[in-house]
Design an enzyme around this catalytic site. Structure first.
Site, PDB file in Angstrom:
ATOM      1  N   HIS A 122       1.154  -2.527   7.242  1.00 32.81           N
ATOM      2  CA  HIS A 122       0.252  -1.332   6.904  1.00 32.81           C
ATOM      3  C   HIS A 122      -0.267  -0.737   7.551  1.00 32.81           C
ATOM      4  CE1 HIS A 122      -3.372   0.917   5.442  1.00 32.81           C
ATOM      5  NE2 HIS A 122      -3.256   1.058   4.232  1.00 32.81           N
ATOM      6  N   ASP A 199      -2.592 -10.685   7.671  1.00 33.91           N
ATOM      7  CA  ASP A 199      -3.353  -9.106   6.376  1.00 33.91           C
ATOM      8  C   ASP A 199      -2.636  -9.602   4.867  1.00 33.91           C
ATOM      9  OD1 ASP A 199      -3.722  -7.381   5.157  1.00 33.91           O
ATOM     10  OD2 ASP A 199      -2.285  -5.735   6.239  1.00 33.91           O
ATOM     11  N   GLN A 202      -2.432  -7.454   0.266  1.00 39.64           N
ATOM     12  CA  GLN A 202      -1.360  -7.129  -1.489  1.00 39.64           C
ATOM     13  C   GLN A 202      -1.713  -9.085  -1.304  1.00 39.64           C
ATOM     14  OE1 GLN A 202      -0.179  -4.912  -2.801  1.00 39.64           O
ATOM     15  NE2 GLN A 202      -1.374  -3.220  -1.097  1.00 39.64           N
ATOM     16  N   LYS A 225      -8.548  -4.391  -3.729  1.00 40.46           N
ATOM     17  CA  LYS A 225      -6.969  -5.072  -4.195  1.00 40.46           C
ATOM     18  C   LYS A 225      -6.735  -6.356  -5.727  1.00 40.46           C
ATOM     19  CE  LYS A 225      -5.590  -2.813  -0.886  1.00 40.46           C
ATOM     20  NZ  LYS A 225      -4.548  -1.200  -1.077  1.00 40.46           N
ATOM     21  N   CYS A 363       1.690   4.479   3.281  1.00 37.62           N
ATOM     22  CA  CYS A 363       0.963   3.892   5.294  1.00 37.62           C
ATOM     23  C   CYS A 363       1.805   2.517   6.011  1.00 37.62           C
ATOM     24  CB  CYS A 363      -0.392   3.411   4.880  1.00 37.62           C
ATOM     25  SG  CYS A 363      -1.960   4.380   3.664  1.00 37.62           S
TER      26      CYS A 363
HETATM   27  N1  PLP Z   1      -2.912  -3.822   4.712  1.00 36.83           N
HETATM   28  C1  PLP Z   1      -2.186  -3.881   3.415  1.00 36.83           C
HETATM   29  C2  PLP Z   1      -1.300  -4.509   2.963  1.00 36.83           C
HETATM   30  C3  PLP Z   1      -2.412  -2.695   2.509  1.00 36.83           C
HETATM   31  O1  PLP Z   1      -1.480  -2.680   1.332  1.00 36.83           O
HETATM   32  C4  PLP Z   1      -3.131  -2.296   2.439  1.00 36.83           C
HETATM   33  C5  PLP Z   1      -3.670  -1.501   1.195  1.00 36.83           C
HETATM   34  O2  PLP Z   1      -3.142  -0.708   0.691  1.00 36.83           O
HETATM   35  C6  PLP Z   1      -4.600  -2.089   3.847  1.00 36.83           C
HETATM   36  C7  PLP Z   1      -4.256  -2.886   5.217  1.00 36.83           C
HETATM   37  C8  PLP Z   1      -5.921  -1.656   4.219  1.00 36.83           C
HETATM   38  O3  PLP Z   1      -6.665  -2.581   3.257  1.00 36.83           O
HETATM   39  P1  PLP Z   1      -8.076  -1.269   2.785  1.00 36.83           P
HETATM   40  O4  PLP Z   1      -7.706   0.229   3.232  1.00 36.83           O
HETATM   41  O5  PLP Z   1      -8.610  -1.849   1.546  1.00 36.83           O
HETATM   42  O6  PLP Z   1      -9.102  -1.580   3.618  1.00 36.83           O
END
Ligand code: PLP
Length: 405
Positions: A122, A199, A202, A225, A363
């Site tokens: 992401h 990270d 998900q 999430k 993203c």
């Molecule tokens: N990393 C992953 C794999 C994600 O799916 C997302 C959001 O969709 C993020 C990071 C960023 O999360 P947030 O916008 O809640 O900070």
């Protein structure tokens, strides 16, 4: 385990109609819906004991401070952290990754050093590292991906070297649903004394988290999430790292003694929590984790596997539909395109049928570039969804096709 009717009745929004049709919510990858218990817990903070944490000696402040610290303990137990001081509240995954990119970067990254990420990240796990590399003259290395939407693990092993100072990878691809082999990634990095950030934005939603077993150095996720509130997230870090790293932001509560000449910092975890924190969010997150625990992570995982299998079978049978992300090891996220039909058109027509899917690059622009496409339609399913809803999606897709025929 509760039956599906009982589970769905826990989430008030799932009873909603849009355009006069029952809502089919397949955008769980972007954010999940909230059970009543989470809504109630945030409501209770605001109506019964709202007061800033760690600041007052009065009754309400004691209550909110205690609930906030209990929430920290709950998160620590849920992710199997060694101690609650290793759990830092942040604004979300993005906030957590930026904290480490700044803090670890300031302390350890020098010109010529390398940071490894994967192709499947992401943007939140790409851009902070690029910014760090620009600041420090370091180099970003990327583990390549394959046609199935997995990473080429052999190439990862080749990228590791004495120049590597950090590996930061996603546990699960948000755009394709692929589960990455994080244990192998961590083992290989650790054999060369390189720390790893995972990270979990998900992964957390699907219950696959055990930072103790994984042995990652940092783990990040967002409350929203995992059925919790927005604006709250977690940075887990091993104590040995967090105690060495400099704070990310300065302000109230993260300090020990302040004079104009010099400031000393508070102990963990407060060193990384500057200013008034989102305590209603933290308390709501704890309620969400309670909810997930009550349903049972095993039950969630089993149910989601069935839904993934059902959706994959049904959708693969649709003529002209291509699924992106066909790894055997994935969460119930189906990214797809219909031949000759733009993803936005598909998404907008499905919306008019009450079906919420995500469209665009999710993203994760490099993943789209890899496939030579400008985006996909993403149906991200979770345990409160049903096979009937998948049938509605399939019928909706057929309708989209017929409109463009
Ligand atoms: N990393 C992953 C794999 C994600 O799916 C997302 C959001 O969709 C993020 C990071 C960023 O999360 P947030 O916008 O809640 O900070």
């Amino acid at each position: 385990m509760k039956n599906i009717k009982e589970i769905r009745s826990d989430f008030p929004i799932l009873n909603k109609e849009v355009y006069g049709k029952p809502l089919v919510y397949f955008d769980n990858g972007a954010t999940t819906q909230k059970p009543q218990s989470v809504i109630d817990s945030v409501n209770e903070v605001l109506t019964s004991y709202n007061s800033n944490i760690h600041r007052g000696v009065h009754y309400l402040s004691d209550m909110s401070s205690e609930a906030y610290e209990n929430a920290r303990q709950k998160v620590a137990s849920f992710i199997n952290a060694g101690k609650k001081e290793e759990v830092i509240f942040t604004s979300g995954t993005t906030g957590s990754i930026n904290t480490i990119a700044f803090s670890y970067g300031e302390r350890y990254i020098k010109p010529g050093d390398e940071i490894i990420i994967s192709y499947l990240e992401h943007h939140a796990n790409i851009v902070p590292w690029q910014m760090l590399c620009e600041r420090k003259g370091a180099v970003l290395k990327v583990i390549p991906m394959n046609e199935n939407g997995g990473i080429i693990i052999e190439e990862y092993h080749k990228l590791l070297s004495s120049r590597t100072k950090l590996v930061s990878v996603t546990q699960v691809s948000n755009s394709l649903g692929t589960i990455l082999p994080v244990s192998e990634i961590i083992r290989a990095a650790h054999s060369m004394n390189i720390p790893v950030l995972v990270d979990g934005a998900q992964g957390i939603q699907h219950g696959i988290v055990d930072v103790g077993a994984m042995d990652c150095d940092f783990y990040t996720f967002s409350g929203h999430k995992v059925y919790g509130p927005t604006g709250i997230g977690i940075l887990y870090g091993k104590e040995k790292w967090l105690s060495e790293l400099p704070p990310y932001q300065g302000g109230g509560d993260m300090v020990d003694k302040v004079t104009f000449e010099k400031t000393t910092y508070n102990q963990l975890p407060f060193k990384f929590e500057a200013g008034t924190m989102n305590y209603p969010g933290a308390i709501g997150l704890a309620a969400a984790l309670d909810y997930v625990t009550a349903i049972g992570r095993e039950n969630i995982s089993l149910r989601e596997k069935e839904l993934l299998q059902y959706a994959t079978e049904k959708m693969s049978a649709i003529d002209g539909l291509k699924i992106y992300g066909t790894s055997a090891n994935k969460i119930p996220t189906i990214s797809f395109l219909l031949k000759g039909i733009h993803q936005y058109d598909t998404g907008m027509i499905l919306d008019k049928m009450g079906i919420a899917v995500r469209t665009g690059t999710h993203c994760a622009q490099p993943v789209m570039d890899y496939f030579g496409i400008d985006g996909t339609v993403r149906a991200s399913v979770c345990f409160y969804n049903t096979s009937e809803e998948i049938d509605s999606l399939v019928a909706g897709i057929e309708k989209v096709k017929s409109m463009f025929a």
